[in-house]
Design a protein around this motif. Structure first.
Motif, short mmCIF file in Angstrom:
data_model
loop_
_atom_site.label_atom_id
_atom_site.label_comp_id
_atom_site.label_asym_id
_atom_site.label_seq_id
_atom_site.Cartn_x
_atom_site.Cartn_y
_atom_site.Cartn_z
N GLU A 278 0.93 -1.33 -0.07
CA GLU A 278 0.12 0.09 -0.07
C GLU A 278 0.88 1.33 0.07
O GLU A 278 0.44 2.21 -0.49
CB GLU A 278 -0.83 0.09 1.32
N TRP A 279 2.02 1.11 0.61
CA TRP A 279 2.98 2.47 0.71
C TRP A 279 3.72 2.79 -0.62
O TRP A 279 4.34 3.62 -0.70
CB TRP A 279 3.59 2.25 1.97
N CYS A 280 3.58 1.93 -1.59
CA CYS A 280 4.71 1.75 -2.73
C CYS A 280 3.85 2.55 -3.58
O CYS A 280 3.04 2.28 -4.42
CB CYS A 280 4.74 0.29 -3.11
N GLY A 281 4.58 3.87 -3.95
CA GLY A 281 3.85 4.68 -4.89
C GLY A 281 4.13 4.20 -6.35
O GLY A 281 3.32 4.22 -7.23
N PRO A 282 5.34 3.80 -6.86
CA PRO A 282 5.30 3.16 -8.16
C PRO A 282 4.37 1.75 -8.46
O PRO A 282 3.84 1.95 -9.56
CB PRO A 282 6.96 2.72 -8.20
N CYS A 283 4.35 1.17 -7.25
CA CYS A 283 3.35 0.03 -7.46
C CYS A 283 1.70 0.56 -8.02
O CYS A 283 1.03 -0.13 -8.77
CB CYS A 283 2.85 -0.83 -6.21
N LYS A 284 1.57 1.77 -7.50
CA LYS A 284 0.21 2.34 -7.84
C LYS A 284 0.31 2.75 -9.34
O LYS A 284 -0.96 3.07 -10.00
CB LYS A 284 -0.20 3.29 -7.05
N GLN A 285 1.39 2.97 -9.82
CA GLN A 285 1.21 3.20 -11.39
C GLN A 285 1.33 1.91 -12.10
O GLN A 285 0.60 1.76 -13.39
CB GLN A 285 2.59 4.01 -11.55
N ILE B 130 10.15 -3.34 -4.45
CA ILE B 130 8.94 -3.40 -4.98
C ILE B 130 8.49 -2.06 -5.68
O ILE B 130 9.33 -1.16 -5.46
CB ILE B 130 7.58 -3.94 -4.24
N PRO B 131 7.80 -2.03 -6.78
CA PRO B 131 7.08 -3.16 -7.40
C PRO B 131 7.99 -4.28 -8.27
O PRO B 131 8.95 -3.87 -8.71
CB PRO B 131 5.95 -2.81 -8.58
N MET B 132 7.52 -5.68 -7.86
CA MET B 132 8.38 -6.60 -8.69
C MET B 132 7.22 -7.68 -9.07
O MET B 132 6.40 -7.99 -8.67
CB MET B 132 9.14 -7.33 -7.58
N VAL B 133 7.25 -7.83 -10.37
CA VAL B 133 6.48 -8.63 -11.26
C VAL B 133 7.17 -9.79 -11.71
O VAL B 133 8.35 -9.85 -12.25
CB VAL B 133 5.86 -8.00 -12.22
N VAL B 134 6.69 -11.20 -11.36
CA VAL B 134 7.34 -12.19 -11.74
C VAL B 134 6.35 -13.12 -12.44
O VAL B 134 5.10 -13.22 -11.73
CB VAL B 134 7.88 -13.03 -10.45
N ALA B 135 6.62 -13.79 -13.44
CA ALA B 135 5.49 -14.74 -13.87
C ALA B 135 6.02 -16.30 -13.52
O ALA B 135 7.15 -16.60 -13.12
CB ALA B 135 5.65 -14.88 -15.43
N VAL B 136 4.99 -17.17 -13.38
CA VAL B 136 5.14 -18.69 -13.19
C VAL B 136 4.64 -19.38 -14.52
O VAL B 136 3.66 -19.12 -14.73
CB VAL B 136 4.72 -18.95 -11.86
N ILE B 137 5.56 -20.28 -15.03
CA ILE B 137 5.11 -21.02 -15.97
C ILE B 137 5.17 -22.56 -15.60
O ILE B 137 6.57 -22.94 -15.28
CB ILE B 137 5.74 -20.78 -17.35
#
Length: 307
Positions: free
Chosen positions: A65-72, A110-117
């Motif tokens: 919730e505190w992460c500004g770039p996450c909100k973008q 964060i933000p950190m985005v990871v995919a799982v296949i």
């Protein structure tokens, strides 16, 4: 990142501790417990979500919730996921509420985005990125999934209602202008729009964060990582060279490294040459957000150096 390779499936993160090992869903069957293509994942539910990655790629968005770039970044990822109509599942993870998942994905920033296949992790993004880059990497993700036999499509489970999409409030005109410019890759125009918004309301936190983000994107788009690091190593007191590497570190999610580099530079410079470094640090603090503990620690060190 700008490209996903098949080699990314080997040994990136160990997710074995996150499995609850339910039966894997059959190809094309409704995913168990999934009522929407965007779900909130928890430490307890992730084992089931991990098995769904054998049917479709699962994109894991680690946020707070505190992460500004996450909100973008998060709204862009959700938008692109929904447009794929079940070919991808988005699992949103609040790292503060789910420490096991944060540890399992080694989420140092964060933000950190990871995919799982098929149960194997694939790195995607660290830090906020423009929408077109998100779309490009999602396209690469689907290609990689197909190469690994993960080509299913999710349907909403029988008897379950899809989660209603929250009604989006219209953006203020200058924010909308900035977003449109960012999507077009015109960072200069986005900067002007955010500066106008701040002239109207200097306390507009979304504009402060947005301006910091787009200035960062504008600065790093023409930088070469190897050349920038070589210049910084050759000139430890070269302010611009240190700024360039700090920008690249921040854009890559290495927030502590960026802050540490600039604070070390501030400490070494004569007092009459420190102003630009202090101003850049303050700008980056606003970009990351005051609630981030790394900002608090860096701000405390800056204060001690000032006084």
């Amino acid at each position: 990142m700008s490209e996903i390779s098949p080699a990314a499936l080997r040994g990136a993160v160990d997710l074995s501790t996150l499995r609850n090992r339910p039966a894997a869903p059959a190809q094309g069957a409704p995913a168990p417990g999934v009522t929407d293509v965007v779900v909130d994942a928890t430490d307890e539910s992730f084992g089931e979500i991990l098995e769904i990655s054998r049917t479709v790629p699962v994109v894991v968005d680690l946020w707070a919730e505190w992460c500004g770039p996450c909100k973008q970044l998060s709204p862009i990822i959700e938008k692109v996921t929904r447009e794929l109509n079940g070919r991808v599942l988005l699992a949103k993870v609040d790292v503060d509420a789910n420490p096991q998942l944060a540890q399992g994905f080694r989420a140092q920033s964060i933000p950190m985005v990871v995919a799982v296949i098929a149960g194997q992790p694939v790195p995607m993004f660290t830090g906020a990125v423009p929408e077109q880059q998100v779309r490009d990497v999602f396209a690469q993700l689907l290609q990689l999934a197909a190469q690994n036999g993960v080509t299913g499509t999710l349907t909403v489970g029988e008897g379950a209602e899809p989660a209603a999409e929250p009604e989006e409030l219209p953006l203020p005109p200058l924010h909308a202008e900035a977003y449109a410019a960012i999507e077009a890759g015109d960072y200069a125009a986005a900067i002007v729009a955010y500066e106008k918004a701040l002239a109207e309301n200097p306390r507009d936190e979304e504009a402060i964060a947005g301006l910091g983000q787009v200035r960062l994107l504008d600065r790093v788009q023409s930088l070469d990582l190897q050349a920038a690091r070589a210049a910084a190593a050759a000139g430890p007191l070269d302010v611009q060279a240190q700024f360039d590497v700090a920008d690249l570190d921040l854009a890559g999610g290495h927030i502590d490294d960026a802050f540490g580099r600039l604070l070390d530079l501030f400490e070494k410079l004569p007092s009459d040459e420190r102003t630009a470094v202090r101003e850049r640090l303050v700008e980056l603090f606003g970009l990351i957000g005051a609630a981030d503990p790394r900002v608090g620690a860096a701000r405390n060190r800056l204060t001690s150096l000032l006084f």
